[in-house]
Design an enzyme around this catalytic site. Structure first.
Site, PDB file in Angstrom:
ATOM      1  N   HIS A 215       9.435 -13.382   2.444  1.00  0.00           N
ATOM      2  CA  HIS A 215       8.290 -12.969   1.631  1.00  0.00           C
ATOM      3  C   HIS A 215       7.921 -14.063   0.669  1.00  0.00           C
ATOM      4  O   HIS A 215       7.501 -13.817  -0.442  1.00  0.00           O
ATOM      5  CB  HIS A 215       8.606 -11.715   0.830  1.00  0.00           C
ATOM      6  CG  HIS A 215       9.086 -10.611   1.687  1.00  0.00           C
ATOM      7  ND1 HIS A 215      10.411 -10.373   1.898  1.00  0.00           N
ATOM      8  CD2 HIS A 215       8.406  -9.697   2.393  1.00  0.00           C
ATOM      9  CE1 HIS A 215      10.530  -9.344   2.709  1.00  0.00           C
ATOM     10  NE2 HIS A 215       9.339  -8.921   3.029  1.00  0.00           N
ATOM     11  N   ASP A 394       3.948 -10.668  -5.497  1.00  0.00           N
ATOM     12  CA  ASP A 394       2.925  -9.663  -5.213  1.00  0.00           C
ATOM     13  C   ASP A 394       2.745  -8.644  -6.340  1.00  0.00           C
ATOM     14  O   ASP A 394       2.050  -7.652  -6.168  1.00  0.00           O
ATOM     15  CB  ASP A 394       3.253  -8.913  -3.912  1.00  0.00           C
ATOM     16  CG  ASP A 394       4.507  -8.068  -4.034  1.00  0.00           C
ATOM     17  OD1 ASP A 394       5.239  -8.212  -5.036  1.00  0.00           O
ATOM     18  OD2 ASP A 394       4.762  -7.272  -3.119  1.00  0.00           O
ATOM     19  N   GLY A 396       1.171  -8.717  -9.250  1.00  0.00           N
ATOM     20  CA  GLY A 396      -0.212  -8.572  -9.729  1.00  0.00           C
ATOM     21  C   GLY A 396      -1.052  -7.817  -8.718  1.00  0.00           C
ATOM     22  O   GLY A 396      -1.752  -6.859  -9.044  1.00  0.00           O
ATOM     23  N   GLN A 397      -0.943  -8.228  -7.468  1.00  0.00           N
ATOM     24  CA  GLN A 397      -1.690  -7.564  -6.395  1.00  0.00           C
ATOM     25  C   GLN A 397      -1.312  -6.082  -6.313  1.00  0.00           C
ATOM     26  O   GLN A 397      -2.173  -5.209  -6.219  1.00  0.00           O
ATOM     27  CB  GLN A 397      -1.370  -8.251  -5.065  1.00  0.00           C
ATOM     28  CG  GLN A 397      -1.840  -7.470  -3.846  1.00  0.00           C
ATOM     29  CD  GLN A 397      -1.295  -8.037  -2.536  1.00  0.00           C
ATOM     30  OE1 GLN A 397      -1.765  -9.056  -2.057  1.00  0.00           O
ATOM     31  NE2 GLN A 397      -0.292  -7.391  -1.960  1.00  0.00           N
ATOM     32  N   GLY A 480      14.582   4.499  -9.606  1.00  0.00           N
ATOM     33  CA  GLY A 480      14.974   3.085  -9.468  1.00  0.00           C
ATOM     34  C   GLY A 480      16.433   2.823  -9.780  1.00  0.00           C
ATOM     35  O   GLY A 480      16.979   1.817  -9.355  1.00  0.00           O
ATOM     36  N   PRO A 551       8.203  -9.433 -14.604  1.00  0.00           N
ATOM     37  CA  PRO A 551       6.788  -9.057 -14.438  1.00  0.00           C
ATOM     38  C   PRO A 551       6.535  -7.557 -14.643  1.00  0.00           C
ATOM     39  O   PRO A 551       5.519  -7.188 -15.242  1.00  0.00           O
ATOM     40  CB  PRO A 551       6.467  -9.482 -12.993  1.00  0.00           C
ATOM     41  CG  PRO A 551       7.776  -9.750 -12.336  1.00  0.00           C
ATOM     42  CD  PRO A 551       8.736 -10.115 -13.408  1.00  0.00           C
ATOM     43  N   GLY A 552       7.445  -6.723 -14.176  1.00  0.00           N
ATOM     44  CA  GLY A 552       7.245  -5.277 -14.318  1.00  0.00           C
ATOM     45  C   GLY A 552       7.280  -4.833 -15.777  1.00  0.00           C
ATOM     46  O   GLY A 552       6.562  -3.910 -16.182  1.00  0.00           O
TER      47      GLY A 552
HETATM   48  P1  ADP Z   1       8.487  -5.509  -5.158  1.00  0.00           P
HETATM   49  O1  ADP Z   1       9.754  -5.838  -5.894  1.00  0.00           O
HETATM   50  O2  ADP Z   1       8.684  -4.435  -4.146  1.00  0.00           O
HETATM   51  O3  ADP Z   1       7.775  -6.724  -4.663  1.00  0.00           O
HETATM   52  P2  ADP Z   1       6.673  -5.459  -7.412  1.00  0.00           P
HETATM   53  O4  ADP Z   1       6.620  -6.941  -7.297  1.00  0.00           O
HETATM   54  O5  ADP Z   1       5.368  -4.759  -7.485  1.00  0.00           O
HETATM   55  O6  ADP Z   1       7.549  -4.817  -6.267  1.00  0.00           O
HETATM   56  O7  ADP Z   1       7.442  -5.053  -8.729  1.00  0.00           O
HETATM   57  C1  ADP Z   1       8.494  -5.826  -9.212  1.00  0.00           C
HETATM   58  C2  ADP Z   1       8.981  -5.191 -10.499  1.00  0.00           C
HETATM   59  O8  ADP Z   1       9.555  -3.926 -10.221  1.00  0.00           O
HETATM   60  C3  ADP Z   1      10.064  -5.966 -11.181  1.00  0.00           C
HETATM   61  O9  ADP Z   1       9.526  -6.954 -12.017  1.00  0.00           O
HETATM   62  C4  ADP Z   1      10.804  -4.900 -11.957  1.00  0.00           C
HETATM   63  O10 ADP Z   1      10.240  -4.710 -13.242  1.00  0.00           O
HETATM   64  C5  ADP Z   1      10.540  -3.651 -11.183  1.00  0.00           C
HETATM   65  N1  ADP Z   1      11.740  -3.153 -10.485  1.00  0.00           N
HETATM   66  C6  ADP Z   1      12.337  -3.650  -9.399  1.00  0.00           C
HETATM   67  N2  ADP Z   1      13.386  -2.879  -9.046  1.00  0.00           N
HETATM   68  C7  ADP Z   1      13.457  -1.888  -9.964  1.00  0.00           C
HETATM   69  C8  ADP Z   1      14.317  -0.756 -10.175  1.00  0.00           C
HETATM   70  N3  ADP Z   1      15.318  -0.499  -9.341  1.00  0.00           N
HETATM   71  N4  ADP Z   1      14.068   0.054 -11.229  1.00  0.00           N
HETATM   72  C9  ADP Z   1      13.046  -0.197 -12.069  1.00  0.00           C
HETATM   73  N5  ADP Z   1      12.216  -1.232 -11.914  1.00  0.00           N
HETATM   74  C10 ADP Z   1      12.414  -2.068 -10.885  1.00  0.00           C
HETATM   75 MG    MG Z   2       7.114  -8.262  -5.910  1.00  0.00          MG
END
Ligand code: ADP
Ligand code: MG
Length: 568
Positions: A215, A394, A396-397, A480, A551-552
């Site tokens: 990815h 991804d 932001g997207q 999570g 980022p989250g």
């Molecule tokens: P992905 O990881 O599926 O690509 P995103 O990029 O949209 O999803 O989101 C990433 C964010 O998700 C991370 O920056 C973090 O804040 C959050 N995150 C990842 N795993 C967990 C979890 N188990 N519990 C809470 N937040 C999580």
């Molecule tokens: Mg991501």
């Protein structure tokens, strides 16, 4: 670079539309992905694969006799939503239960697990099987991420299903195949998301990144680029070191191109890989060389070894007939396969009307949501760049797709006269559905929980709002399972909810309480820069992320800040 693109946000959907047209005699589109266009024998286990798009032939290219019954197709590199997974499973189900197969990524695990709960309520038994073959991503097999090992593991699973094995047996042998599957990959260049003008990561000229993800996750270490033979030797050495003691003497080898490495180079590498395995006393059984699990235009390749026993070998050799992967022949393919009958309808939730007070609150909430759309669009690139440091770029997207889908559904629901509780529930479902990914699942669950707490009768008091926020954050935590300090959005969300509850309980006006909570959350989000990621995709690259905020956590603060600036 992906050169031929219409709307980048619709790229995955455009790919799927072209794919089902090209293979209309074999596959058909359904909500969330594609299924076989032919009838499945009654009682056969349905193998439903999935994950994000951007990996063709994985996963839709493997729909067909001897392999998958359906594939869930998320956005590029983003896990599909639970309702998409459930929809494809419903259409693929032939009465024998469903085995969901996907690579081990947090977002996929969350979404497919939710799909299992949804299907259970409809009387469909579904299980999940995560592929964990990437030896570079962890020393513990069960914690590894899934890459090209998807091919042998799902090939074996599909053969078992085609031979009429029960759900228990298909699950068992698939797990066994995964336990015996090991992959290591290298990249010479990163991949570029459709519409983006720069790759997700770059490999220095003359260098080779070892342990790439599929990815756009960067490799785990860089070494000087040697000859094809040097590269092959390095990969084989790493695989041999990862094998268990009972490695047996028969092996399925896959040399997998990632998207822009020529087949010629793959064959050159394969020749050396084969020589080395034979020198180690292995017999190669039906090896594969080619593009099976790609990563858009990434340059690089991986080598996968599945250590075979009699059972696995029989299934690996069995015939398979899919758009992208064929082997042997089926006696039954003399006549054109029959067209599938009508598919089961989508389950549509009922909508109830809210009280006048709750309708007014819903209208206000929808206005706030519209503002969040603008804010997240403004920050989309920044959030993506932050996620690309150690994740997959991804975020932001995902946030934009999620909030846009949520707002669209919100306008429909408010137009139909729903109250605040129903609005938030619907908006949450739409968010998870449109965004996919880990953050999509978590935001979706949070909004649904807040809606359940608020209901459709009363206008919410500050106390209700604080409780709804606590329920929302509680739902994120439950889904999570991240702890404080794992470097996720929980590091901002948890202190936010706590401070808000504390201040509101102490009698502070909502506006002040919100401002105080926001300050605490914002400081906490900034402080995540010092932490190592322990959850989600970024955990594999834990130390890359130090120095950059999560980022989250940052996007959580952006969303909450929008509410505040409006309220005051
Ligand atoms: P992905 O990881 O599926 O690509 P995103 O990029 O949209 O999803 O989101 C990433 C964010 O998700 C991370 O920056 C973090 O804040 C959050 N995150 C990842 N795993 C967990 C979890 N188990 N519990 C809470 N937040 C999580
Ligand atoms: Mg991501």
């Amino acid at each position: 670079m992906t050169h031929l693109v219409n709307d980048p946000k619709k790229f995955a959907a455009d790919v799927l539309a072209g794919f089902v047209r090209a293979h209309a005699d074999r596959v058909m589109a359904v909500h969330g992905g594609a299924v076989r266009a032919t009838e499945t024998p009654q009682g056969e286990v349905a193998l439903v694969l999935g994950g994000g798009s951007g990996h063709y032939p994985a996963f839709a290219g493997w729909i067909g006799e001897g392999m998958a019954h359906g594939a869930v197709c998320g956005n590029i590199f983003a896990s599909p939503s639970a309702s998409q997974a459930a929809s494809v499973a419903r259409a693929a189900h032939a009465g024998g239960g469903v085995l969901f197969g996907f690579g081990n990524y947090a977002g996929d695990v969350l979404q497919f697990s939710r799909a299992i709960e949804m299907l259970a309520k409809e009387g469909i038994e579904a299980r999940i099987l995560t592929v964990t073959d990437d030896i570079a991503s962890s020393d513990t097999h069960a914690e590894r991420r899934g890459i090209a090992g998807d091919l042998p593991v799902f090939k074996i699973a599909g053969a078992a299903a085609a031979q009429g094995w029960s759900l228990d047996d298909v699950e068992r042998v698939t797990k066994h195949a995964n336990d015996r599957t090991f992959t290591i990959g290298v990249a010479m260049s990163g991949c570029t998301l459709p519409g983006a003008d720069a790759p997700l990561f770059e490999v220095a000229e003359g260098a080779l990144a070892i342990g790439l993800g599929i990815h756009g996750e960067p490799g785990l270490s860089e070494v000087p680029l040697g000859s094809a033979q040097d590269v092959a030797d390095d990969l084989v050495d790493r695989l041999l070191a990862a094998f268990p003691e009972d490695r047996g003497s028969r092996v399925a080898i896959l040399v997998n191109g990632l998207g822009s490495t020529t087949y010629e180079e793959q064959f050159v590498v394969f020749a050396r890989v084969a020589e080395r395995f034979e020198a180690e006393g292995f017999t190669l059984v039906e090896p594969e060389v080619g593009e099976h699990v790609t990563s858009l235009d990434m340059a690089g390749l991986s080598v996968t070894a599945t250590l075979l026993d009699d059972e696995l070998e029989q299934l690996w050799r069995a015939p398979v007939d899919t758009p992208a992967f064929r082997r042997g022949s089926f006696a039954s393919t003399t006549a054109a396969p029959p067209r599938r009958a009508a598919l089961p309808a989508q389950v549509v939730a009922e909508r109830s009307t809210g009280s006048e007070a709750s309708q007014a609150a819903a209208a206000t909430a929808l206005g706030l949501l519209d503002d969040v759309v603008g804010v997240l669009k403004d920050h989309e690139a920044e959030l993506g760049a932050l996620d690309a440091v150690a994740g997959d770029g991804d975020h932001g997207q995902g946030m934009v797709l999620g909030v846009v889908g949520a707002a669209d559904r919100g306008h429909e629901a408010v137009g139909a006269g729903v109250g605040l509780g129903t609005l938030l529930r619907e908006v949450g479902e739409a968010w998870a559905e449109s965004a996919g990914g880990t953050s999509g699942a978590l935001w979706g669950a949070a909004l649904v929980a807040a809606g359940e707490r608020l209901g459709d009768t009363d206008a919410p008091t500050p106390g209700d709002i604080a409780e709804a926020v606590s329920s929302a954050v509680g739902a994120m935590k439950e889904m999570g399972k991240a702890e404080l300090g794992d470097k996720t959005m929980m590091d901002a969300a948890t202190p936010f909810a706590e401070t808000l509850t504390e201040k509101v309980s102490a009698g502070e006006p909502l506006e002040d309480a919100w401002a105080a909570a926001l300050q605490v959350a914002s400081d906490a989000a900034d402080a995540t820069a010092e932490l190592q990621a322990k959850k989600g995709r970024a955990k594999t690259h834990g130390d890359h992320s130090v120095g950059h905020a999560d980022p989250g956590a940052i996007s959580f603060v952006l969303v909450c800040r929008t509410f505040h600036s409006k309220e005051s």
